[in-house]
Design an enzyme around this catalytic site. Sequence first.
Site, short mmCIF file in Angstrom:
data_model
loop_
_atom_site.label_atom_id
_atom_site.label_comp_id
_atom_site.label_asym_id
_atom_site.label_seq_id
_atom_site.Cartn_x
_atom_site.Cartn_y
_atom_site.Cartn_z
N GLN A 1 -4.57 -4.55 7.03
CA GLN A 1 -5.62 -5.37 6.42
C GLN A 1 -5.79 -6.69 7.17
O GLN A 1 -6.92 -7.12 7.42
CB GLN A 1 -5.21 -5.65 4.96
CG GLN A 1 -6.33 -5.89 4.02
CD GLN A 1 -7.37 -4.79 4.00
OE1 GLN A 1 -8.50 -5.00 4.45
NE2 GLN A 1 -7.03 -3.62 3.50
N HIS B 1 0.87 -1.18 0.00
CA HIS B 1 0.00 0.00 0.00
C HIS B 1 0.90 1.23 0.00
O HIS B 1 2.01 1.19 0.53
CB HIS B 1 -0.85 -0.04 1.27
CG HIS B 1 -1.93 0.99 1.36
ND1 HIS B 1 -1.69 2.30 1.70
CD2 HIS B 1 -3.27 0.90 1.14
CE1 HIS B 1 -2.84 2.97 1.70
NE2 HIS B 1 -3.81 2.14 1.37
N ASP C 1 3.03 -4.25 7.95
CA ASP C 1 1.81 -3.47 7.77
C ASP C 1 0.63 -4.43 7.94
O ASP C 1 0.28 -5.17 7.02
CB ASP C 1 1.84 -2.85 6.37
CG ASP C 1 0.51 -2.23 5.98
OD1 ASP C 1 -0.40 -2.20 6.83
OD2 ASP C 1 0.40 -1.78 4.83
N LYS D 1 -10.50 -0.36 10.23
CA LYS D 1 -10.61 -1.61 9.44
C LYS D 1 -11.06 -2.78 10.32
O LYS D 1 -11.33 -3.86 9.83
CB LYS D 1 -9.25 -1.99 8.84
CG LYS D 1 -8.61 -0.89 8.06
CD LYS D 1 -8.43 -1.23 6.63
CE LYS D 1 -7.50 -0.24 6.00
NZ LYS D 1 -7.98 0.22 4.71
N CYS E 1 -4.59 2.52 -3.83
CA CYS E 1 -3.35 3.00 -3.19
C CYS E 1 -2.24 1.98 -3.37
O CYS E 1 -1.45 1.72 -2.44
CB CYS E 1 -3.55 3.29 -1.70
SG CYS E 1 -4.72 4.59 -1.40
N1 PMP Z 1 -1.89 -0.78 4.46
C1 PMP Z 1 -2.86 -1.53 3.94
C2 PMP Z 1 -2.54 -2.93 3.49
C3 PMP Z 1 -4.15 -1.01 3.81
O1 PMP Z 1 -5.12 -1.76 3.28
C4 PMP Z 1 -4.40 0.32 4.24
C5 PMP Z 1 -5.78 0.95 4.09
N2 PMP Z 1 -6.33 0.80 2.82
C6 PMP Z 1 -3.36 1.05 4.81
C7 PMP Z 1 -2.13 0.46 4.90
C8 PMP Z 1 -3.55 2.42 5.31
O2 PMP Z 1 -4.44 2.42 6.38
P1 PMP Z 1 -4.95 3.79 6.98
O3 PMP Z 1 -5.56 4.55 5.85
O4 PMP Z 1 -5.96 3.40 8.01
O5 PMP Z 1 -3.78 4.49 7.55
#
Ligand code: PMP
Length: 410
Positions: free
Chosen positions: A203, A123, A200, A226, A365
């Site tokens: 998810q 991401h 990270d 999430k 993203c």
């Molecule tokens: N990493 C992953 C794998 C995600 O799916 C996301 C959210 N789409 C993020 C990071 C970022 O999360 P946040 O927007 O809550 O900071």
Amino acid sequence: MAIDAAVLRRDFPILQRSVNGSKLVYLDSAASAQKPGSVLAALDAFYRESYANVHRGAHTLSAEATDKYEAARARVARFVNAPSERSVVFVRNATEGINLVAHAWGRSALGAGDEIVVTVAEHHANLVPWHLLAAERGVRIRGVPLGSDGRVDMEALAAAIGPRTKLVATFHMSNVLGVINPLPRIAALAHAVGAFMLVDGAQAAAHLPVDVQASGADAYVISGHKLGGPSGIGALWVREELLRQWPPFMGGGEMIRHVEIDRSTYADIPMRFEAGTPAIAEAVGLHAALDYLDEVGRAEIWEHDKALARYAIERLRRLPGVTLYGPEGEDRGGIVPFNVDGVHPHDVASVLDAHGVAIRAGHHCAQPLMQALGVRGTARASFWLHTTTEEIDRLAEAVAEAREFFGAVA
Ligand code: PMP
């Protein structure tokens, strides 16, 4: 016991509503999860009965609010099996957690010629903080490709990690492909060269049991929204002996020990990293969300997720002109990206929305991954504990209609 999604969905007030004349089918949990009633009730009760600022006042409400805030921290520690809550830092979201690592650790630990290893499926939250650091410190970033099976190429990963590697930063569960990374194997490769391993978990944490100790990670980030919790709260866990050595990320109230006009000393962990008034009610709401997830059972959620992914892949594959992405197998959770031949993913999403089916469309993203897949974007359906196979049937029917609709005008 297997999950009964038809029963669990009653816990989510928003799932009772209609969208564009149809009962809502919410297949966008990977972007943000809906909230069970217990989370809404916890927020409401906290604001009605116990709200005050934390760690400051000598009065009863402040003490109660502090107890609840700190109980939430302990709950996060238990949720990810951290050895202690001292090394759990509350942040705004996963993005802030990763930026905290980049600033507090990265700026002091990395210099010119050092290398950061990531994968093409990260991401942007796990890429851009490293780009900023690279520009400032002269660090080099190496991207590991996917193998032909659609998983991270472990041989390429092993080859990318070398004596200059200071950090391996990767996802636990891909927000596009739904696939799980083999964390202990990756951590072993990172630690063999003395590199730091950041995971990270934005998810993964909502979908399967997380054990930071067994994973081999040195740091692991999660995002409350999430997990069925509020937005504006997330958590970063860092191995305690490492976190203790890190300098602050932001300065201000709450994170100090002593302040004079021209200097200050800093609080012990975790407060050193929590400058200013934190997201207090959000932490309390997160606590309720984690309780809910464990009541349902994360191992059960994972089994449910995998079964839904299999069902959706099977169902969508039968439609002509639909391309699916991502590997299949026991390491694939409930995220299914797809494209419909000749139809822009945003148009697919619009037709689905007209049927009350909420999905995501775009690059998610993850632009380097889109490039690797050879697409500008995809549609993406993502499932959670309240998703039923009937909803996936509605998805498939709406996708078939989108194809027909745009096929007719093309
Ligand atoms: N990493 C992953 C794998 C995600 O799916 C996301 C959210 N789409 C993020 C990071 C970022 O999360 P946040 O927007 O809550 O900071």
